[in-house]
Scaffold this motif. Structure first.
Motif, PDB file in Angstrom:
ATOM      1  N   ASP A  84       0.820  -1.204   0.000  1.00 42.68           N
ATOM      2  CA  ASP A  84       0.000   0.000   0.000  1.00 42.68           C
ATOM      3  C   ASP A  84       0.862   1.266   0.000  1.00 42.68           C
ATOM      4  O   ASP A  84       1.932   1.312   0.608  1.00 42.68           O
ATOM      5  CB  ASP A  84      -0.916   0.003   1.227  1.00 42.68           C
ATOM      6  CG  ASP A  84      -1.731  -1.272   1.318  1.00 42.68           C
ATOM      7  OD1 ASP A  84      -2.840  -1.303   0.785  1.00 42.68           O
ATOM      8  OD2 ASP A  84      -1.214  -2.253   1.903  1.00 42.68           O
ATOM      9  N   HIS A 110      -7.319  -1.311   0.589  1.00 39.15           N
ATOM     10  CA  HIS A 110      -6.163  -0.554   1.070  1.00 39.15           C
ATOM     11  C   HIS A 110      -6.081  -0.722   2.580  1.00 39.15           C
ATOM     12  O   HIS A 110      -7.099  -0.842   3.257  1.00 39.15           O
ATOM     13  CB  HIS A 110      -6.308   0.932   0.722  1.00 39.15           C
ATOM     14  CG  HIS A 110      -5.226   1.803   1.310  1.00 39.15           C
ATOM     15  ND1 HIS A 110      -4.005   1.960   0.718  1.00 39.15           N
ATOM     16  CD2 HIS A 110      -5.192   2.555   2.442  1.00 39.15           C
ATOM     17  CE1 HIS A 110      -3.254   2.770   1.449  1.00 39.15           C
ATOM     18  NE2 HIS A 110      -3.959   3.149   2.499  1.00 39.15           N
ATOM     19  N   ARG A 164      -7.171  -5.402   4.744  1.00 39.36           N
ATOM     20  CA  ARG A 164      -7.206  -4.603   3.512  1.00 39.36           C
ATOM     21  C   ARG A 164      -8.509  -4.819   2.750  1.00 39.36           C
ATOM     22  O   ARG A 164      -9.064  -3.891   2.169  1.00 39.36           O
ATOM     23  CB  ARG A 164      -6.017  -4.983   2.636  1.00 39.36           C
ATOM     24  CG  ARG A 164      -5.914  -4.195   1.335  1.00 39.36           C
ATOM     25  CD  ARG A 164      -4.767  -4.712   0.472  1.00 39.36           C
ATOM     26  NE  ARG A 164      -3.456  -4.380   1.026  1.00 39.36           N
ATOM     27  CZ  ARG A 164      -2.545  -5.282   1.389  1.00 39.36           C
ATOM     28  NH1 ARG A 164      -2.806  -6.583   1.267  1.00 39.36           N
ATOM     29  NH2 ARG A 164      -1.386  -4.902   1.854  1.00 39.36           N
TER      30      ARG A 164
END
Length: 314
Positions: free
Chosen positions: A148, A296, A283
């Motif tokens: 990320d 994310h 995520r």
């Protein structure tokens, strides 16, 4: 208006309406329910013994407060001299009888000596050290990168149970200011801290402090004792009355504590495949409660599981 003019007007209106409806955006489809996925808790429950490591007793501190124990793990590869100095302070009982003197809302809790005019002297330890805001990347042999994007570092990830940032071009790495991270208080001068004043992040991760303060480790147990402390009424959350301060019964290196008095925690190995599943679950959280998967995860929102192990810690 004759019949021919009326016919032309109707045709123009029809054409305009057709154009309007054709160019109007289609109504957004309702999001499809996310498929069920294993939660962080489920992944932790199914983990194997090899996915965990015990705390390093030589680099673990026990801060005993009236309400219970705070367990701190130091990270020497990122602040070698400060970690050693804090252990020296603990071994000369510097913190025993000092206080938690500050609790600033959505920021930090800090402890140390409240008497600035007549501070407690140190014995073998040092009052000040050269700042260790960053460390050479070569010091970190356990880095596992997050895919990320991060706004505070070219790369972020985890190293042996700690959230870290790094800059490969500069060859630097550092501990990030996430919740529960422990740092060294200082004055305006970069080299004015040594570990006699320590703080823990209790609010939204103040990542702007990264590379501006020496960070030495993180609290692995006991955060509720610190984050629930009453906020100080004075500027920056300081307690303005002695009776508001919370006394420190003792702060000891775990290796010096009798075995029967030790806490027994272990941390999930952040370089393990199981931990990567934990990060992926955070995520892309599945159903049934979640409607949209974020795709994310922020460095400070990637949980690092800790568990208490039954039996004696060697």
């Amino acid at each position: 208006m004759n019949a021919g003019t009326m016919t032309i007007g109707v045709l123009v209106l029809a054409s305009a309406l057709a154009s309007t409806f054709a160019s109007a955006p289609a109504r957004a489809a309702e999001p499809k329910p996310l498929p069920p996925k294993a939660s962080v808790g489920e992944i932790v429950k199914e983990s194997k013994a090899a996915d965990w490591r015990p705390l390093d007793l030589e680099n673990t501190l026990y801060m005993d407060l009236p309400g219970g124990r705070v367990v701190i793990e130091l990270a020497p590869p990122f602040a070698l001299n400060h970690a050693a100095n804090i252990k020296a302070l603990a071994r000369e009982h510097y913190f025993d009888g000092l206080v938690v003197l500050r609790s600033q809302d959505n920021f930090v809790v800090q402890w140390g000596d409240p008497d600035e005019k007549n501070p407690r002297p140190v014995k073998d330890a040092k009052m000040k050290l050269k700042a260790e805001f960053t460390a050479p990347i070569k010091n970190d042999r356990h880095f596992t990168r997050l895919k990320d994007v991060d706004g505070y570092a070219p790369q972020v990830g985890h190293s042996n149970g700690f959230p870290v940032g790094r800059d490969p071009k500069k060859g630097e790495t550092w501990l990030a200011h996430c919740y529960a991270m422990v740092g060294v208080g200082r004055d305006n001068e970069a080299d004015s801290g040594g570990g006699t004043a320590l703080y823990v992040v209790t609010g939204q991760a103040p990542r702007h402090l990264d590379r501006n303060i020496t960070v030495v480790g993180r609290v692995v147990s006991g955060m509720p004792l610190l984050s629930s402390m009453p906020r100080g009424p004075a500027p920056m959350g300081f307690y303005d009355k002695p009776e508001m301060q919370v006394p420190i019964k003792s702060l000891r290196v775990a290796a010096d504590v009798p075995q029967e008095e030790r806490s027994n925690f272990e941390v999930m190995r952040t370089d393990s495949a199981t931990y990567q599943k934990v990060v992926e679950a955070q995520r892309n959280r599945g159903g049934p409660w979640n409607v949209v998967a974020a795709g994310h995860v922020d460095l400070c929102n990637a949980p690092i599981p800790v568990r208490e192990k039954s039996g004696e810690q060697k």
